[in-house]
Motif scaffolding. Structure first.
Motif, short mmCIF file in Angstrom:
data_model
loop_
_atom_site.label_atom_id
_atom_site.label_comp_id
_atom_site.label_asym_id
_atom_site.label_seq_id
_atom_site.Cartn_x
_atom_site.Cartn_y
_atom_site.Cartn_z
N ALA A 1 0.81 -1.08 -0.01
CA ALA A 1 0.09 0.01 0.02
C ALA A 1 0.85 1.27 0.08
O ALA A 1 0.40 2.45 0.13
N GLY A 2 2.24 1.10 -0.08
CA GLY A 2 2.98 2.29 -0.05
C GLY A 2 3.63 2.59 1.31
O GLY A 2 4.31 3.87 1.22
N ILE A 3 3.30 1.77 2.21
CA ILE A 3 3.80 2.24 3.54
C ILE A 3 5.46 1.85 3.64
O ILE A 3 5.89 0.86 3.13
N GLU A 4 6.24 2.92 4.23
CA GLU A 4 7.53 2.73 4.35
C GLU A 4 8.14 2.92 5.75
O GLU A 4 9.43 3.16 6.12
N GLY A 5 7.21 2.64 6.76
CA GLY A 5 7.66 2.78 8.17
C GLY A 5 6.52 2.18 9.07
O GLY A 5 5.30 2.34 8.86
N VAL A 6 7.01 1.57 10.22
CA VAL A 6 6.10 1.00 11.04
C VAL A 6 6.62 1.13 12.58
O VAL A 6 7.86 1.26 12.80
N TRP A 7 5.63 0.87 13.51
CA TRP A 7 6.19 0.93 14.93
C TRP A 7 5.54 -0.32 15.45
O TRP A 7 4.48 -0.79 15.13
N ASN A 8 6.54 -1.12 16.25
CA ASN A 8 6.13 -2.15 16.90
C ASN A 8 5.92 -2.19 18.24
O ASN A 8 6.70 -1.63 19.23
N ASP A 9 4.54 -2.62 18.90
CA ASP A 9 4.08 -2.14 20.25
C ASP A 9 3.91 -3.53 20.96
O ASP A 9 3.77 -4.59 20.35
#
Ligand code: MIG
Length: 713
Positions: A307-315
């Motif tokens: 979908a074009g995402i280039e960053g994530v955070w793991n919680d």
């Protein structure tokens, strides 16, 4: 005990058969060495006493409460989801077992052990640093050096280079748990634009998911997600979605089904997938310690990258557990039994505690299992590795999916070692002045443990933030590589425009200053991680005075700056200790003032409008014009402010900010030298950065004389 020597002189002592954690890198040669350690081995407990002399300072321990000097307190290493960081707490989300005892000489210790370690740093006995390890199998690394910097550099070398985000990761980010749908995200973004406040991204919290399911996107609230992400990215705004550790138990849900089929989940005592409850109710935990599981879970990020995402955070990767069914059932049973009874103080409290103590019980972590190699280990035994390996999994997945493109990745839980795979934020702090102060003091400790892409929730996560607190916090966070304003659902809105006009105006000005400083911050980041040096340093790392050792709310930043943030309410400034003459810089989005200060201790006027800090003698600081985001940053015209008596040099490092080509030497370098020759400054610039075209110098000397010069490249 077996001993080894590493190439840079680090001594290694292996006791028993320690678990392979994957933290340390580098060759070791078996050598007979004396650890000179007093260790008392008991069953399930090894106790070590280190002697502290009155003048010794203890540095390190990463994400922890307390000051830069860790003396006088107790700490625990056991990744924990406890959102209430009050002064009496002993552990947070990270397990960072590196510390330095620094006196006439400096000695660093790293304890490679993945479960509970307790530290008493001169608390019960002033002159004893006691360490309790809940096992007899562990490795201790001992690092000697003349100074704490030397010890830190050696340690940073053996744990390997820190994660490097894309350049847009150095912009300003807005976040809030509770931005409910696309419309609200757009409203927030538009308010930034209307108010002319720079921004590089918005974090997406749980709200974007379908029923709290990892790798799902709510069709109702985030329809046409790909289009949404792509359109915003074209403008230079990145969306950064959250991923939780627990996978919802739901037949038919692909991640759950694949996890079961591929045998990817942690097991309970009977060998069935362990059931805990978090956001979606019942979940299973991926066994991130297994290679195949790392690759499998990592590949699931495809739904987002497609979908074009280039960053994530793991919680929630301590991992956090709201309850497990057994404990909940017991509590309910107990409540039913209590019904209708006359509850005295004791029975009432035991009823109440049954429910209030349901989350994150020690017993849970002893009741589920990982497979490490051919060994089955309870989570408790390897507890501190869970967040680390979840982040490694995400890193492996994203690296494969995005190929040569860098990505933004942060995690809440961490241990040293994880720093190679992602950054971290400091978890659920509160909108308290004391947490701004904590943020300031924690930065050098985090750097010492390898974490460079890091920062706190600016403005505080829990509780209601005041406009003044947000402004003061921004004045500090402008320097932290991760700059994210994040707040919890139910709390007052915390965006810079959610307060009165003055707060909006000041925050805007301050955030713009971040963008003015960005080339410098980026350059210092790249230098720190590749040269294994700290970005945030305690004053005592460079200055010998006793006051430098005691000053904990001023920090050296890079080699050029000293930061002196205001961290309490209703102040018009603060006292500042200058270990030497420095230039006081007042920086606004359009303004720049420089003044030489020589008093050792002086009162600094520091209002809410601008940023103030100090430029060290014979130092150079490059600045750009502020931009709306990193994508639109224009480096063609730079201001170069310098304080030079004799000569100064600065290397401004840059690269494409997007790929890993810098590793192949594709770097842009601007070398600036300024030297006082007889009656004028001689300025030399060598530059292979074609986007830098004009440098406007403002050079001040110790008497306060300012020379202005322009150089076209
Ligand atoms: O139990 O996803 O630290 O940043 O907003 C709370 C909701 C779960 C904890 C994270 C916080 C995030 C929140 N999460």
């Amino acid at each position: 005990m077996k001993s080894y020597l590493m190439e840079n002189g680090v001594k290694v002592f292996r006791y028993g058969e320690p678990i392979e954690t994957g933290i340390i890198q580098g060759k070791m040669t078996a050598t007979e060495l004396n650890a000179d350690l007093e260790i008392e081995f008991k069953k399930n407990n090894s106790s070590i006493n280190l002697l502290l002399s009155p003048e010794d300072i203890v540095y390190g321990l990463g994400a922890n409460l307390g000051g830069i000097n860790k003396r006088g307190r107790t700490y625990e290493s056991y990744c924990t989801d406890d959102p209430s960081h009050t002064e009496d707490k002993t552990k947070l989300y990270g397990a960072h077992n590196f510390f330095i005892i620094s006196g006439d000489v400096s000695r660093g210790y790293f304890i490679d052990y993945p479960s509970m370690i307790k530290y008493d740093v001169g608390f019960k006995k002033t002159d004893i640093l006691n360490i309790e390890i809940t096992d007899e199998n562990f490795t201790i690394y001992i690092i000697d050096g003349k100074s704490p910097s030397e010890v830190t550099s050696k340690f940073l070398t053996i744990i390997g280079r820190a994660y490097i985000p894309p350049k847009w990761g150095f912009g300003y980010f807005q976040s809030r748990w509770g931005y409910k749908d696309k419309g609200e995200i757009l409203d927030i973004y538009n308010s930034f634009k209307e108010n002319d406040i720079p921004i590089d991204g918005i974090y997406l919290d749980l709200d974007y998911m379908e029923n709290f399911k990892d790798f799902s996107i709510s069709d109702e609230r985030f329809s046409d997600f790909k289009e949404f992400v792509t359109d915003l990215k074209k403008e230079g705004l990145y969306l950064v979605p959250i991923i939780d550790a627990g996978v919802k138990v739901e037949p038919g849900y692909d991640v759950y089904e694949e996890g079961i089929k591929g045998d990817h989940f942690c097991k309970d005592i009977n060998g069935d997938p362990y059931v805990a409850a978090v956001w979606p109710g019942k979940v299973h935990f991926p066994d991130f310690l297994k290679d195949e599981t790392q690759h499998w879970f990592g590949s699931k990020y495809k739904l987002l990258t497609d979908a074009g995402i280039e960053g994530v955070w793991n919680d929630m990767n301590e991992p956090a557990i709201f309850y497990d069914t057994k404990a909940l059932d017991e509590a309910i049973e107990y409540a039913i039994e209590s019904k209708g009874k006359n509850l005295d103080i004791h029975s009432f409290f035991s009823l109440k505690d049954k429910f209030t103590n349901l989350a994150n019980k020690d017993a849970y972590y002893k009741s589920f299992y990982h497979l490490l190699g051919d060994k089955t280990l309870s989570n408790d035994e390897v507890h501190n590795l869970y967040g680390f390996y979840m982040t490694k999994s995400a890193n492996l997945g994203l690296t494969k999916l995005l190929e040569n493109k860098r990505f933004l990745l942060i995690s809440r839980a961490s241990s040293i070692g994880m720093h190679r795979f992602g950054g971290m934020w400091t978890g659920d702090n509160s909108s308290w002045w004391s947490h701004l102060e904590l943020n300031i003091k924690m930065m050098p400790s985090l750097n010492m443990c390898g974490f460079f892409y890091t920062g706190a929730d600016t403005g505080g996560f829990g509780g209601n933030c005041s406009g003044e607190l947000l402004t003061r916090w921004l004045q500090f966070s402008v320097f932290t590589p991760l700059l994210r304003n994040h707040s919890a659902i139910g709390c007052r809105n915390q965006e810079p425009f959610s307060f009165d006009e003055q707060v909006t105006k000041n925050s805007k000005n301050i955030i713009k200053v971040r963008y003015r400083l960005l080339p410098y911050i980026y350059s210092e980041y790249m230098k720190a991680v590749s040269q294994y040096e700290l970005m945030f340093k305690p004053l005592a790392f460079e200055y010998g005075e006793s006051l430098a050792k005691e000053t904990e709310d001023q920090l050296l930043f890079g080699n050029e700056l000293m930061l002196t943030p205001v961290h309490s309410a209703n102040q018009k400034g603060r006292y500042v200790f200058l270990p030497e003459k420095m230039a006081e810089i007042t920086l606004g989005s359009e303004s720049l003032e420089v003044e030489i200060k020589s008093d050792k201790i002086h009162y600094m006027d520091y209002g809410l409008e601008n940023i103030k800090f100090y430029l060290r003698k014979n130092s150079i600081l490059p600045l750009v014009r502020p931009s709306q985001n990193v994508k639109n940053m224009d480096t063609s015209m730079m201001d170069v402010v310098a304080y030079v008596d004799e000569k100064a040099h600065y290397t401004l490092l840059d690269d494409d900010g997007i790929t890993y080509d810098f590793e192949k030497g594709e770097k842009f370098v601007t070398n600036i030298s300024i030297e006082w020759k007889k009656d004028d400054y001689e300025i030399n610039v060598s530059n292979n950065n074609s986007s830098v075209k004009e440098l406007n110098f403002k050079v001040i000397d110790s008497r306060g004389n300012m020379t202005v010069k322009k150089i076209n490249l």
